[in-house]
Design a protein around this motif. Structure first.
Motif, PDB file in Angstrom:
ATOM      1  N   HIS A  86     -15.381  22.796  11.821  1.00 27.11           N
ATOM      2  CA  HIS A  86     -16.258  23.029  10.945  1.00 27.11           C
ATOM      3  C   HIS A  86     -17.500  24.108  11.559  1.00 27.11           C
ATOM      4  O   HIS A  86     -17.474  23.819  12.681  1.00 27.11           O
ATOM      5  CB  HIS A  86     -16.848  21.734  10.276  1.00 27.11           C
ATOM      6  N   PHE A  87     -18.004  24.441  10.727  1.00 25.50           N
ATOM      7  CA  PHE A  87     -19.195  25.216  11.228  1.00 25.50           C
ATOM      8  C   PHE A  87     -20.456  24.683  11.718  1.00 25.50           C
ATOM      9  O   PHE A  87     -20.958  23.760  10.872  1.00 25.50           O
ATOM     10  CB  PHE A  87     -19.439  26.549  10.220  1.00 25.50           C
ATOM     11  N   LYS A  88     -20.852  24.982  12.890  1.00 27.89           N
ATOM     12  CA  LYS A  88     -22.201  24.177  13.087  1.00 27.89           C
ATOM     13  C   LYS A  88     -23.454  24.980  12.791  1.00 27.89           C
ATOM     14  O   LYS A  88     -24.626  24.741  13.140  1.00 27.89           O
ATOM     15  CB  LYS A  88     -21.954  23.821  14.931  1.00 27.89           C
ATOM     16  N   ALA A  89     -23.056  26.253  13.021  1.00 28.35           N
ATOM     17  CA  ALA A  89     -23.997  27.309  12.617  1.00 28.35           C
ATOM     18  C   ALA A  89     -23.723  28.623  11.702  1.00 28.35           C
ATOM     19  O   ALA A  89     -22.381  28.894  12.076  1.00 28.35           O
ATOM     20  CB  ALA A  89     -24.838  27.921  13.801  1.00 28.35           C
ATOM     21  N   MET A  90     -24.497  29.034  10.669  1.00 33.64           N
ATOM     22  CA  MET A  90     -23.981  29.954   9.914  1.00 33.64           C
ATOM     23  C   MET A  90     -24.959  31.092   9.693  1.00 33.64           C
ATOM     24  O   MET A  90     -26.133  30.732   9.818  1.00 33.64           O
ATOM     25  CB  MET A  90     -23.675  29.508   8.486  1.00 33.64           C
ATOM     26  N   GLN A  91     -24.802  32.234   9.298  1.00 38.00           N
ATOM     27  CA  GLN A  91     -25.655  33.191   8.773  1.00 38.00           C
ATOM     28  C   GLN A  91     -25.168  34.149   7.780  1.00 38.00           C
ATOM     29  O   GLN A  91     -23.845  34.722   8.121  1.00 38.00           O
ATOM     30  CB  GLN A  91     -25.920  33.951  10.005  1.00 38.00           C
ATOM     31  N   LEU A  92     -25.941  34.553   6.988  1.00 36.19           N
ATOM     32  CA  LEU A  92     -25.568  35.368   5.933  1.00 36.19           C
ATOM     33  C   LEU A  92     -25.767  36.974   6.364  1.00 36.19           C
ATOM     34  O   LEU A  92     -26.988  36.958   6.993  1.00 36.19           O
ATOM     35  CB  LEU A  92     -26.013  35.376   4.614  1.00 36.19           C
ATOM     36  N   SER A  93     -25.213  37.924   6.141  1.00 37.10           N
ATOM     37  CA  SER A  93     -25.622  39.283   6.520  1.00 37.10           C
ATOM     38  C   SER A  93     -26.667  39.583   5.475  1.00 37.10           C
ATOM     39  O   SER A  93     -27.323  38.921   4.490  1.00 37.10           O
ATOM     40  CB  SER A  93     -24.338  40.111   6.172  1.00 37.10           C
ATOM     41  N   TRP A  94     -27.228  40.660   5.664  1.00 33.01           N
ATOM     42  CA  TRP A  94     -28.571  41.211   4.969  1.00 33.01           C
ATOM     43  C   TRP A  94     -28.267  41.745   3.698  1.00 33.01           C
ATOM     44  O   TRP A  94     -29.189  41.813   3.013  1.00 33.01           O
ATOM     45  CB  TRP A  94     -29.390  42.487   5.760  1.00 33.01           C
ATOM     46  N   THR A  95     -26.871  41.854   3.343  1.00 31.80           N
ATOM     47  CA  THR A  95     -26.549  42.095   1.831  1.00 31.80           C
ATOM     48  C   THR A  95     -25.856  40.904   1.199  1.00 31.80           C
ATOM     49  O   THR A  95     -25.387  41.119   0.025  1.00 31.80           O
ATOM     50  CB  THR A  95     -25.817  43.512   1.464  1.00 31.80           C
ATOM     51  N   SER A  96     -25.673  40.017   2.037  1.00 35.34           N
ATOM     52  CA  SER A  96     -25.053  38.689   1.645  1.00 35.34           C
ATOM     53  C   SER A  96     -23.484  38.898   1.277  1.00 35.34           C
ATOM     54  O   SER A  96     -22.908  38.273   0.558  1.00 35.34           O
ATOM     55  CB  SER A  96     -25.790  38.060   0.363  1.00 35.34           C
TER      56      SER A  96
END
Length: 866
Positions: A455-465
């Protein structure tokens, strides 16, 4: 290429909106005319070495910049089990080319934060140390830290750059408007702190676990001014915290001690500079208790608050909270609103004497909450500043799901949910298992796997999602595509409108658009380029001039995605280079007298050449004040390589005119581009004048006759071609006499071979939908080549062919020995250090210090790169 391990990742297509926790359809999208939903683009993982191993850090931090650079942390463990805290920075186009930094942090890194320009990075650790990382020589794979701050022994739990006062809102309901000013509006937003004249002051703010807030300001002199203050008189533990900004220039801090039985506290923080010292003033704001703690049926089921996030950095009125037990979680969304204060009947009778306005108070109200979920492991919030006017709790129809309206939740069972950021309704689901479980199955009844799920321990969306990056508990990086419709079926036309709207947003803001390219299929390229050009031409002339180079770079990156449009990539890159040469050479011209008219010599040159249709270059020169073109002979000699390129390009274009009816070749679009041809005429005139001052700076041609005036011949033919397509007159086809003369050119002059297209080794043009790639950090993959492109004239690179500095037009040899840098977007290569010290060459090279001509970031290349 899909690895066996990647087979575990499944994607499931369009589904109707559903409450998070309610059953969602698990049927894949098969409808004709719809575009993809949520799938895996690539996975990048670490190789295992005998003496050292990269392992995920605890906690794991990850950040995504507006220039599509990703930073994340790992720990490097040696044989003695000692840990080195590492920060890894990569660009999404070349994820294997990771730059690893020994951070120097003695404790675990808790926070990573990019600045608004995407060129600086903050890191903070569990010992209270904060470091500011800058690019060395503007290289994306070379970083150093020179400044920082310290709150000794106090772990940092929240970190942010101060707001610079720039906020651009997207109005999705006006996406069909013709003017960019209607689609994107500048929101009145005050910086956190301003210098004299209103310029925003740079710096950062952090919150510690003991309830301290520390602010560090970067003075113009380079010094750091730091101050620390308690959030309130009675300091308490702040296990979780987040930071947001208000339009009035204030800062809001939210804290929680980790127990859901205690309130979530909010504070207003004001920063000022008094007598060369940083001053921090704090004020307590209304607090809240999570709804699940007041529900008798759930009071003790979720004892811990595990996630606390403002919905956006500049949206302090809305907050997301997640309470968890060892097996399950619950998510709530709250909003701060002004409400009228109830007044007793006795006081209502005398209210007119007090005033007509009803007393108002600030109060937190819950907007939405989920059912019981599997345990949440990570949360990613959108960065797209979509205007939410009249849409607070109105979930749009399934054709109106815009990327900025969704946030991502990752769960311990390996799934990722995209949910509406206010209503928390499910918009898309991504499973990390080939056999997904029913979403509405109670978490406590789910059978547990033999081992811990990935599973993901950290996530980030890009600047346009449109993309999501996740780092899992094995230290592996996964890049996911998220469709513009946030998981809902869209017709191709509507999908194109979504992508076009986001491309326009990137054009206006200057953000990198790599994540948008992930969703562009080869069949969409032509339509997107045409519609993008149409929208651009509708803008005011001043705005078109500002965005002129950016739209060329955007068209080039789009055309690279389709084999049918590769030659147009060459033309767009060449147009960028031609515009840069023209503006640089004209800027070297100086008026002969100080009391000159408003127009510069360059403007008068362009005006005169546009009016004069004379075929003789020497007669055109007579209409100019040649004394304004006088330059130092050393300067002229230093510019010879650029002047040579202009001469070679004119010769190539004219020689290719007879073949214009054949399949498209590089340079084809220039034959009908009156603006570019006029620019070349102007440069030919300037070069002719400079040749009288310094004959050795003239372009060198290999001619069959010693008595032939090559420049006069080329100018005459170029002028005839320009007359056919100039804007002032009616467009016409080149006459047969001109075509016949161009046919004779190869027998009169040796036509040069131009190095048209920089070789790009990036991923985006080679990523196939539904076919994720498996990559390894530090190991360049063997990528499939664009076969149609390699068969075109002028695009194939012969083995052993000398390489060229694309910006200086200098030959580097087959195996360059000089340190070089390459553009992360287009592959353009140039030397790190200038071989020439003249002022004119420095002026040319300063254009490309921070970015390539296409706007991409530079990466340092190894010596003797292959």
């Amino acid at each position: 290429m899909a690895a066996p391990e990647l087979g575990r990742w499944g994607e499931y297509g369009p589904r109707p909106p559903a409450r998070l926790g309610a059953r969602a359809s698990q049927e894949p999208a098969t409808a004709l005319g719809t575009v993809g939903t949520m799938d895996l683009a690539y996975v990048c993982e670490w190789e295992r070495w005998p003496k050292s191993t990269h392992c995920p850090s605890v906690p794991l931090a990850c950040a995504w910049s507006c220039r599509n650079l990703i930073a994340f942390t790992t720990d490097l463990r040696n044989d003695d089990q000692d840990l080195t805290r590492m920060i890894h920075i990569l660009d999404t186009e070349h994820p294997w080319d990771v730059h690893s930094i020994n951070s120097g942090h003695s404790e675990a890194i808790t926070c990573l934060e990019w600045d608004q320009s995407g060129s600086r990075l903050l890191s903070a650790d569990a010992d209270g140390q904060i470091k500011c990382w800058n690019m060395v020589d503007h290289l994306a794979n070379s970083w150093e830290s020179r400044v920082g701050s310290l709150v000794e022994g106090d772990p940092i739990v929240a970190l942010s750059w101060l707001h610079n006062g720039v906020k651009l809102a997207l109005h999705v309901e006006k996406s069909g408007a013709s003017s960019f000013s209607e689609k994107f509006s500048r929101v009145k937003f005050s910086p956190s702190l301003t210098l004299f004249g209103g310029k925003p002051m740079e710096g950062w703010i952090a919150v510690t676990v003991s309830g301290l807030v520390t602010v560090s300001l970067l003075k113009p002199s380079g010094q750091v001014l730091t101050s620390t203050e308690s959030l309130c008189r009675l300091r308490g533990r702040a296990a979780l915290a987040d930071i947001a900004f208000t339009g009035g220039g204030n800062i809001v801090v939210a804290t929680a001690d980790g127990s859901s039985a205690l309130p979530v506290q909010f504070y207003k923080v004001c920063v000022s500079v008094v007598s060369e010292k940083c001053r921090i003033d704090t004020e307590i704001l209304p607090s809240l208790f999570m709804r699940c703690t007041t529900d008798p049926h759930r009071k003790d089921r979720f004892p811990a608050i595990t996630h606390l996030k403002f919905l956006a950095r500049d949206m302090s009125e809305q907050v997301l909270l997640c309470a968890s037990s060892p097996t399950s979680s619950l998510v709530e969304c709250w909003s701060l609103r002004k409400e009228g204060l109830p007044v007793n009947n006795i006081f209502q009778q005398i209210a007119p004497a007090v005033g007509d306005k009803q007393p108002m108070i600030l109060k937190w109200r819950i907007l939405s909450a989920t059912n019981d979920l599997d345990r949440v492991s990570a949360v990613a919030l959108p960065k797209l500043p979509i205007s939410l006017t009249n849409t607070d709790l109105k979930v749009a129809s399934d054709t109106q799901f815009y990327p900025g309206l969704g946030l991502a939740l990752a769960f311990h069972d390996g799934s990722v949910h995209i949910v509406h950021r206010l209503s928390l309704q499910t918009m898309a689901v991504f499973y990390s298992s080939a056999t997904p479980r029913s979403v509405d199955e109670p978490a406590i009844k789910r059978s547990r796997a033999a081992g811990p799920a990935v599973h993901f321990k950290a996530m980030q969306l890009s600047w346009t999602s449109l993309a999501l990056v996740g780092i899992d508990n094995h230290g592996k990086l996964s890049m996911l595509r998220i469709s513009p419709s946030m998981g809902h079926a869209l017709e191709v036309g509507l999908a194109l409108r979504h992508l076009l709207f986001l491309l326009e947003y990137c054009m206006v803001t200057g953000y990198d658009w790599w994540d948008i390219l992930l969703h562009v299929q080869p069949g969409m390229v032509q339509s997107l380029v045409e519609r993008l050009h149409e929208e651009y031409t509708r803008q005011k002339a001043a705005l078109q001039q500002v965005l002129s180079t950016r739209i060329l770079a955007m068209k080039a990156s789009l055309c690279r995605l389709s084999p049918c449009t590769v030659t147009r990539v060459c033309d767009y890159h060449t147009k960028l280079f031609l515009v840069a040469i023209s503006s640089t050479l004209k800027s070297l011209l100086r008026p002969h007298f100080l009391n000159t008219p408003d127009k510069s010599p360059g403007d008068r040159l362009a005006e005169m050449c546009a009016k004069t249709t004379d075929l003789d270059i020497d007669k055109v020169m007579l209409n100019l004040k040649t004394e304004e073109f006088v330059l130092d002979t050393n300067t002229l000699q230093a510019l010879q390589q650029l002047l040579q390129w202009v001469g070679d390009f004119v010769l190539y274009l004219l020689a290719s005119l007879p073949n214009q009816g054949s399949p498209l070749r590089p340079g084809h679009s220039f034959l009908r581009d009156g603006t570019s041809l006029g620019m070349l005429r102007e440069l030919m005139v300037v070069i002719r004048i400079w040749g009288l001052l310094k004959p050795s700076c003239l372009p060198v041609y290999t001619a069959t006759s010693d008595s032939q005036d090559s420049m006069s011949l080329l100018f005459r033919l170029l002028t005839k071609l320009w007359i056919c397509c100039r804007e002032e007159g009616p467009a016409s086809e080149p006459d047969e006499a001109l075509v016949d003369e161009c046919c004779l050119l190869p027998s009169q002059l040796l036509v040069p071979t131009l190095d048209w297209l920089p070789v790009s080794d990036g991923l985006v043009s080679r990523l196939q939908p539904k076919q994720p790639m498996r990559l390894h950090f530090g190991k360049a993959p063997t990528l499939p080549s664009n076969a149609p492109a390699s068969q075109l004239d002028g695009l194939a690179r012969v083995p052993g062919q000398p390489r060229i500095d694309h910006l200086r037009r200098l030959h580097l040899g087959t195996y360059p020995t000089e340190d070089c840098k390459a553009c992360a977007r287009c592959g353009c290569v140039t030397m790190l250090k200038s071989p020439n010290k003249t002022t004119a060459v420095k002026q040319w090279e300063q254009r490309w210090t921070k970015n390539c001509l296409c706007g991409g970031l530079w990466r340092k290349m190894p010596v003797s790169y292959s």
